[in-house]
Scaffold this motif. Sequence first.
Motif, PDB file in Angstrom:
ATOM      1  N   LEU A  14       0.839  -1.192   0.000  1.00 18.53           N
ATOM      2  CA  LEU A  14       0.000   0.000   0.000  1.00 18.53           C
ATOM      3  C   LEU A  14       0.878   1.248   0.000  1.00 18.53           C
ATOM      4  CD1 LEU A  14      -2.738  -1.002   2.607  1.00 18.53           C
ATOM      5  CD2 LEU A  14      -2.772  -1.261   0.121  1.00 18.53           C
ATOM      6  N   PRO A  15       1.018   1.894  -1.147  1.00 22.86           N
ATOM      7  CA  PRO A  15       1.794   3.136  -1.204  1.00 22.86           C
ATOM      8  C   PRO A  15       0.978   4.312  -0.663  1.00 22.86           C
ATOM      9  CG  PRO A  15       0.940   2.616  -3.376  1.00 22.86           C
ATOM     10  CD  PRO A  15       0.543   1.482  -2.472  1.00 22.86           C
ATOM     11  N   HIS A  19      -2.331   7.308  -4.572  1.00 21.46           N
ATOM     12  CA  HIS A  19      -3.551   7.195  -3.768  1.00 21.46           C
ATOM     13  C   HIS A  19      -3.124   6.883  -2.339  1.00 21.46           C
ATOM     14  CE1 HIS A  19      -7.622   6.062  -2.549  1.00 21.46           C
ATOM     15  NE2 HIS A  19      -7.084   5.020  -1.968  1.00 21.46           N
ATOM     16  N   ALA A  20      -3.576   7.698  -1.428  1.00 19.43           N
ATOM     17  CA  ALA A  20      -3.236   7.467  -0.020  1.00 19.43           C
ATOM     18  C   ALA A  20      -4.189   6.426   0.569  1.00 19.43           C
ATOM     19  CB  ALA A  20      -3.322   8.768   0.761  1.00 19.43           C
ATOM     20  N   PHE A  21      -3.718   5.190   0.690  1.00 15.94           N
ATOM     21  CA  PHE A  21      -4.538   4.125   1.250  1.00 15.94           C
ATOM     22  C   PHE A  21      -4.747   4.367   2.736  1.00 15.94           C
ATOM     23  CE2 PHE A  21      -3.071   2.154  -2.614  1.00 15.94           C
ATOM     24  CZ  PHE A  21      -4.176   1.411  -3.018  1.00 15.94           C
ATOM     25  N   GLU A  23      -6.475   3.308   6.658  1.00 19.21           N
ATOM     26  CA  GLU A  23      -6.589   2.115   7.502  1.00 19.21           C
ATOM     27  C   GLU A  23      -7.814   1.304   7.104  1.00 19.21           C
ATOM     28  OE1 GLU A  23      -4.723   0.441   9.694  1.00 19.21           O
ATOM     29  OE2 GLU A  23      -3.185   1.852   9.091  1.00 19.21           O
ATOM     30  N   ALA A  24      -8.883   1.998   6.700  1.00 22.37           N
ATOM     31  CA  ALA A  24     -10.088   1.291   6.248  1.00 22.37           C
ATOM     32  C   ALA A  24      -9.784   0.461   5.001  1.00 22.37           C
ATOM     33  CB  ALA A  24     -11.215   2.283   5.967  1.00 22.37           C
ATOM     34  N   ASP A  25      -9.013   1.028   4.075  1.00 22.75           N
ATOM     35  CA  ASP A  25      -8.601   0.280   2.878  1.00 22.75           C
ATOM     36  C   ASP A  25      -7.799  -0.955   3.273  1.00 22.75           C
ATOM     37  OD1 ASP A  25      -9.675   2.189   1.044  1.00 22.75           O
ATOM     38  OD2 ASP A  25      -7.830   3.369   1.174  1.00 22.75           O
ATOM     39  N   ALA A  26      -6.859  -0.772   4.177  1.00 19.48           N
ATOM     40  CA  ALA A  26      -6.015  -1.885   4.624  1.00 19.48           C
ATOM     41  C   ALA A  26      -6.861  -2.968   5.286  1.00 19.48           C
ATOM     42  CB  ALA A  26      -4.938  -1.383   5.586  1.00 19.48           C
ATOM     43  N   THR A  27      -7.853  -2.565   6.055  1.00 20.16           N
ATOM     44  CA  THR A  27      -8.735  -3.522   6.728  1.00 20.16           C
ATOM     45  C   THR A  27      -9.526  -4.343   5.717  1.00 20.16           C
ATOM     46  OG1 THR A  27      -8.889  -2.106   8.670  1.00 20.16           O
ATOM     47  CG2 THR A  27     -10.632  -3.739   8.379  1.00 20.16           C
ATOM     48  N   VAL A  28     -10.073  -3.687   4.704  1.00 23.50           N
ATOM     49  CA  VAL A  28     -10.841  -4.381   3.668  1.00 23.50           C
ATOM     50  C   VAL A  28      -9.950  -5.373   2.923  1.00 23.50           C
ATOM     51  CG1 VAL A  28     -12.003  -4.060   1.438  1.00 23.50           C
ATOM     52  CG2 VAL A  28     -12.568  -2.576   3.366  1.00 23.50           C
ATOM     53  N   LEU A  29      -8.766  -4.940   2.547  1.00 27.24           N
ATOM     54  CA  LEU A  29      -7.849  -5.814   1.808  1.00 27.24           C
ATOM     55  C   LEU A  29      -7.400  -6.988   2.663  1.00 27.24           C
ATOM     56  CD1 LEU A  29      -5.862  -3.038  -0.027  1.00 27.24           C
ATOM     57  CD2 LEU A  29      -7.355  -4.738  -1.097  1.00 27.24           C
ATOM     58  N   HIS A  30      -7.099  -6.716   3.923  1.00 25.83           N
ATOM     59  CA  HIS A  30      -6.659  -7.797   4.804  1.00 25.83           C
ATOM     60  C   HIS A  30      -7.785  -8.801   5.062  1.00 25.83           C
ATOM     61  CE1 HIS A  30      -4.110  -9.870   7.561  1.00 25.83           C
ATOM     62  NE2 HIS A  30      -4.979  -9.743   8.526  1.00 25.83           N
ATOM     63  N   ARG A  40       3.061  -1.051   4.112  1.00 26.63           N
ATOM     64  CA  ARG A  40       2.898   0.339   3.653  1.00 26.63           C
ATOM     65  C   ARG A  40       4.256   0.862   3.211  1.00 26.63           C
ATOM     66  NH1 ARG A  40      -1.697   2.833   4.767  1.00 26.63           N
ATOM     67  NH2 ARG A  40      -3.243   1.725   5.997  1.00 26.63           N
ATOM     68  N   VAL A  41       4.267   1.505   2.043  1.00 28.78           N
ATOM     69  CA  VAL A  41       5.517   2.025   1.493  1.00 28.78           C
ATOM     70  C   VAL A  41       5.298   3.427   0.941  1.00 28.78           C
ATOM     71  CG1 VAL A  41       6.359  -0.287   0.888  1.00 28.78           C
ATOM     72  CG2 VAL A  41       5.138   1.066  -0.818  1.00 28.78           C
ATOM     73  N   SER A  42       6.391   4.087   0.662  1.00 25.59           N
ATOM     74  CA  SER A  42       6.333   5.396   0.022  1.00 25.59           C
ATOM     75  C   SER A  42       5.993   5.214  -1.456  1.00 25.59           C
ATOM     76  CB  SER A  42       7.686   6.094   0.153  1.00 25.59           C
ATOM     77  OG  SER A  42       7.726   7.223  -0.701  1.00 25.59           O
ATOM     78  N   GLY A  43       5.008   5.943  -1.916  1.00 21.50           N
ATOM     79  CA  GLY A  43       4.674   5.913  -3.332  1.00 21.50           C
ATOM     80  C   GLY A  43       5.802   6.444  -4.188  1.00 21.50           C
ATOM     81  N   LYS A  44       6.595   7.334  -3.621  1.00 15.55           N
ATOM     82  CA  LYS A  44       7.749   7.850  -4.367  1.00 15.55           C
ATOM     83  C   LYS A  44       8.709   6.722  -4.708  1.00 15.55           C
ATOM     84  CE  LYS A  44       7.576  12.421  -2.265  1.00 15.55           C
ATOM     85  NZ  LYS A  44       8.196  13.333  -1.311  1.00 15.55           N
TER      86      LYS A  44
END
Length: 68
Positions: A14-15, A19-21, A23-30, A40-44
């Motif tokens: 999740l960069p 798009h700034a993912f 915690e809700a996004d992370a919860t859905v994906l998990h 979680r990583v830097s999109g750069k």
Amino acid sequence: LDEVAARGAELIVLPDEPHAFSEADATVLHAALPSARVVRVSGKDLFWYGAWTIDAIARLRAQLLESS
């Protein structure tokens, strides 16, 4: 998500950009991929190229290894 789950994804990256993912996004994906690691990583580090890439590779490697 069904297709990704069917393919047996082991890692969710999740960069923070373009798009700034959240915690809700992370919860859905998990929830859809409970055995996958979420990192979680830097999109750069993923999407900027050129001189940025030189140091980005080492940062990404370290982040992926520390979360395994």
